[in-house]
Scaffold this motif. Structure first.
Motif, mmCIF file in Angstrom:
data_model
loop_
_atom_site.group_PDB
_atom_site.id
_atom_site.type_symbol
_atom_site.label_atom_id
_atom_site.label_comp_id
_atom_site.label_asym_id
_atom_site.label_seq_id
_atom_site.Cartn_x
_atom_site.Cartn_y
_atom_site.Cartn_z
ATOM 1 N N GLY A 42 119.589 -15.432 -34.466
ATOM 2 C CA GLY A 42 120.640 -14.594 -34.001
ATOM 3 C C GLY A 42 120.310 -13.938 -32.650
ATOM 4 O O GLY A 42 120.799 -13.011 -32.191
ATOM 5 N N TYR A 43 118.993 -14.219 -31.984
ATOM 6 C CA TYR A 43 118.274 -13.677 -31.137
ATOM 7 C C TYR A 43 118.105 -14.645 -29.786
ATOM 8 O O TYR A 43 117.764 -15.876 -30.311
ATOM 9 C CB TYR A 43 117.273 -12.699 -31.396
ATOM 10 N N VAL A 44 118.447 -14.307 -28.549
ATOM 11 C CA VAL A 44 117.488 -15.220 -27.739
ATOM 12 C C VAL A 44 116.764 -14.270 -26.808
ATOM 13 O O VAL A 44 117.025 -13.114 -26.571
ATOM 14 C CB VAL A 44 118.726 -15.939 -26.685
ATOM 15 N N GLN A 45 115.364 -15.233 -26.117
ATOM 16 C CA GLN A 45 114.790 -14.328 -25.431
ATOM 17 C C GLN A 45 115.175 -14.305 -24.012
ATOM 18 O O GLN A 45 115.720 -15.332 -23.437
ATOM 19 C CB GLN A 45 113.402 -15.136 -25.519
ATOM 20 N N VAL A 46 115.299 -12.977 -23.430
ATOM 21 C CA VAL A 46 115.768 -12.741 -22.085
ATOM 22 C C VAL A 46 114.412 -12.266 -21.081
ATOM 23 O O VAL A 46 114.847 -12.234 -19.914
ATOM 24 C CB VAL A 46 116.882 -11.762 -22.109
ATOM 25 N N SER A 47 113.584 -12.148 -21.520
ATOM 26 C CA SER A 47 112.215 -11.635 -20.677
ATOM 27 C C SER A 47 111.601 -13.004 -20.302
ATOM 28 O O SER A 47 111.966 -14.058 -21.109
ATOM 29 C CB SER A 47 111.516 -10.808 -21.661
ATOM 30 N N GLN A 48 110.956 -12.690 -19.398
ATOM 31 C CA GLN A 48 109.963 -14.028 -18.739
ATOM 32 C C GLN A 48 109.218 -14.316 -19.840
ATOM 33 O O GLN A 48 108.551 -13.471 -20.521
ATOM 34 C CB GLN A 48 109.500 -13.815 -17.334
ATOM 35 N N GLN A 49 108.817 -15.653 -19.814
ATOM 36 C CA GLN A 49 107.982 -16.261 -20.731
ATOM 37 C C GLN A 49 106.628 -16.389 -20.340
ATOM 38 O O GLN A 49 105.547 -16.510 -21.022
ATOM 39 C CB GLN A 49 108.621 -17.530 -21.653
ATOM 40 N N ARG A 50 106.330 -16.616 -19.121
ATOM 41 C CA ARG A 50 105.289 -17.181 -18.687
ATOM 42 C C ARG A 50 104.419 -15.840 -18.199
ATOM 43 O O ARG A 50 104.839 -14.722 -17.551
ATOM 44 C CB ARG A 50 105.367 -17.751 -17.285
ATOM 45 N N VAL A 51 103.329 -15.652 -18.729
ATOM 46 C CA VAL A 51 102.398 -14.539 -18.539
ATOM 47 C C VAL A 51 100.878 -15.011 -18.027
ATOM 48 O O VAL A 51 100.463 -16.049 -18.559
ATOM 49 C CB VAL A 51 102.180 -13.836 -19.938
ATOM 50 N N ARG A 52 100.030 -14.156 -17.196
ATOM 51 C CA ARG A 52 99.004 -14.583 -16.639
ATOM 52 C C ARG A 52 98.075 -13.808 -17.404
ATOM 53 O O ARG A 52 98.063 -12.385 -17.414
ATOM 54 C CB ARG A 52 98.877 -14.305 -15.117
ATOM 55 N N VAL A 53 96.890 -14.335 -18.111
ATOM 56 C CA VAL A 53 95.897 -13.559 -18.840
ATOM 57 C C VAL A 53 94.649 -14.045 -18.023
ATOM 58 O O VAL A 53 94.340 -15.011 -17.644
ATOM 59 C CB VAL A 53 95.977 -14.315 -20.218
ATOM 60 N N LYS A 54 93.969 -12.785 -17.904
ATOM 61 C CA LYS A 54 92.665 -12.875 -17.225
ATOM 62 C C LYS A 54 91.434 -12.560 -18.293
ATOM 63 O O LYS A 54 91.600 -11.666 -19.048
ATOM 64 C CB LYS A 54 92.652 -11.740 -16.060
ATOM 65 N N ALA A 55 90.424 -13.191 -18.081
ATOM 66 C CA ALA A 55 89.054 -12.975 -18.851
ATOM 67 C C ALA A 55 88.961 -11.587 -18.794
ATOM 68 O O ALA A 55 88.841 -11.114 -17.593
ATOM 69 C CB ALA A 55 88.043 -13.816 -18.330
ATOM 70 N N GLY A 56 88.670 -10.832 -19.994
ATOM 71 C CA GLY A 56 87.892 -9.661 -20.155
ATOM 72 C C GLY A 56 88.998 -8.417 -19.885
ATOM 73 O O GLY A 56 88.699 -7.254 -19.697
ATOM 74 N N ARG A 57 90.237 -8.779 -19.780
ATOM 75 C CA ARG A 57 91.332 -8.067 -19.347
ATOM 76 C C ARG A 57 92.455 -7.838 -20.410
ATOM 77 O O ARG A 57 92.683 -8.888 -21.330
ATOM 78 C CB ARG A 57 92.000 -8.259 -18.196
ATOM 79 N N LEU A 58 93.139 -6.669 -20.671
ATOM 80 C CA LEU A 58 94.211 -6.423 -21.835
ATOM 81 C C LEU A 58 95.367 -6.372 -20.625
ATOM 82 O O LEU A 58 95.490 -5.691 -19.693
ATOM 83 C CB LEU A 58 93.925 -5.257 -22.253
ATOM 84 N N ARG A 59 96.364 -7.288 -21.124
ATOM 85 C CA ARG A 59 97.550 -7.253 -20.361
ATOM 86 C C ARG A 59 98.755 -6.547 -21.303
ATOM 87 O O ARG A 59 98.985 -7.411 -22.367
ATOM 88 C CB ARG A 59 98.001 -8.443 -20.076
ATOM 89 N N LYS A 60 99.448 -5.515 -21.037
ATOM 90 C CA LYS A 60 100.596 -5.282 -21.882
ATOM 91 C C LYS A 60 101.985 -6.352 -21.567
ATOM 92 O O LYS A 60 102.136 -6.503 -20.505
ATOM 93 C CB LYS A 60 100.806 -4.060 -21.348
ATOM 94 N N THR A 61 102.161 -6.751 -22.688
ATOM 95 C CA THR A 61 103.305 -7.819 -22.660
ATOM 96 C C THR A 61 104.635 -7.421 -23.311
ATOM 97 O O THR A 61 104.147 -6.915 -24.788
ATOM 98 C CB THR A 61 102.693 -9.078 -23.075
ATOM 99 N N SER A 62 105.591 -7.275 -23.253
ATOM 100 C CA SER A 62 106.655 -6.833 -23.928
ATOM 101 C C SER A 62 107.945 -8.103 -23.901
ATOM 102 O O SER A 62 108.051 -8.645 -22.880
ATOM 103 C CB SER A 62 107.607 -5.811 -23.518
ATOM 104 N N ILE A 63 108.137 -8.539 -25.057
ATOM 105 C CA ILE A 63 109.056 -9.727 -25.254
ATOM 106 C C ILE A 63 110.474 -8.958 -25.454
ATOM 107 O O ILE A 63 110.411 -8.238 -26.473
ATOM 108 C CB ILE A 63 108.760 -10.798 -26.168
ATOM 109 N N ILE A 64 111.536 -9.258 -24.756
ATOM 110 C CA ILE A 64 112.710 -8.789 -24.846
ATOM 111 C C ILE A 64 113.609 -9.820 -25.444
ATOM 112 O O ILE A 64 113.748 -10.993 -24.953
ATOM 113 C CB ILE A 64 113.353 -8.111 -23.580
#
Length: 179
Positions: free
Chosen positions: A104-126
């Motif tokens: 009953g849901y579809v993803q409307v946020s971007q799906q491609r995320v760049r992940v960097k070594a040793g870093r934390l990336r805040k990522t929200s899926i809408i």
């Protein structure tokens, strides 16, 4: 004798002292104190701080999350949220697709995320509620085709001349076709 230093640490890879070296008893006797070797290590994981929300910001707890790599097997995160470590296969950074499935849901946020070594990336899926969800499935592999593959889906009434078009971030969105 010939020696090689092999170092391992969770979330890191060895980047220094990779070549073999020769050590003799004299090597150790000539030192004024204990012989010390330092091995350079580099992070081999990145991390995402993952949240799955609807369009008004409420958590969607039962949605299942998958991370898809180009060269590594997909990583199923399921219902896990918060900080998730992602392997980077020896790269300093990788682009990964973070996708979410929930009835009953579809993803409307971007799906491609760049992940960097040793870093934390805040990522929200809408996610957005939808009465109609179309998904294109590869008949050979069973994988869901995504918008990155130039996907277009149409829902056409058989008797009327009207057409509804579907396209979007996860390959599945909703709404009337636009002329």
């Amino acid at each position: 004798a010939e020696y090689r230093v092999q170092a391992s640490a969770r979330g890191h890879r060895q980047v220094g002292l990779l070549k073999t070296f020769i050590a003799t008893p004299e090597t150790f006797l000539k030192q004024p104190g204990p012989v010390s070797l330092a091995v350079d290590m580099a992070p081999d994981v990145g991390a995402v701080d993952l949240a799955v929300l609807d369009v008004v910001g409420r958590p969607v707890r039962h949605a299942r999350v998958t991370v898809t790599y180009e060269r590594l097997p997909s990583l199923y995160l399921g219902h896990r949220r918060g900080v998730q470590e992602l392997p980077l296969d020896g790269s300093d950074e990788l682009d990964v697709d973070v996708t979410c499935d929930e009835a009953g849901y579809v993803q409307v946020s971007q799906q491609r995320v760049r992940v960097k070594a040793g870093r934390l990336r805040k990522t929200s899926i809408i996610l957005r509620r939808s009465d109609i969800v179309l998904r294109a499935i590869d008949a050979r592999t069973g994988a869901t085709l995504r918008a990155l593959e130039d996907l277009r889906l149409e829902l056409k009434p058989v008797e009327e001349g009207k057409t509804l078009s579907f396209s979007g971030a996860g390959g599945e969105v909703f709404g009337p076709a636009q002329a």
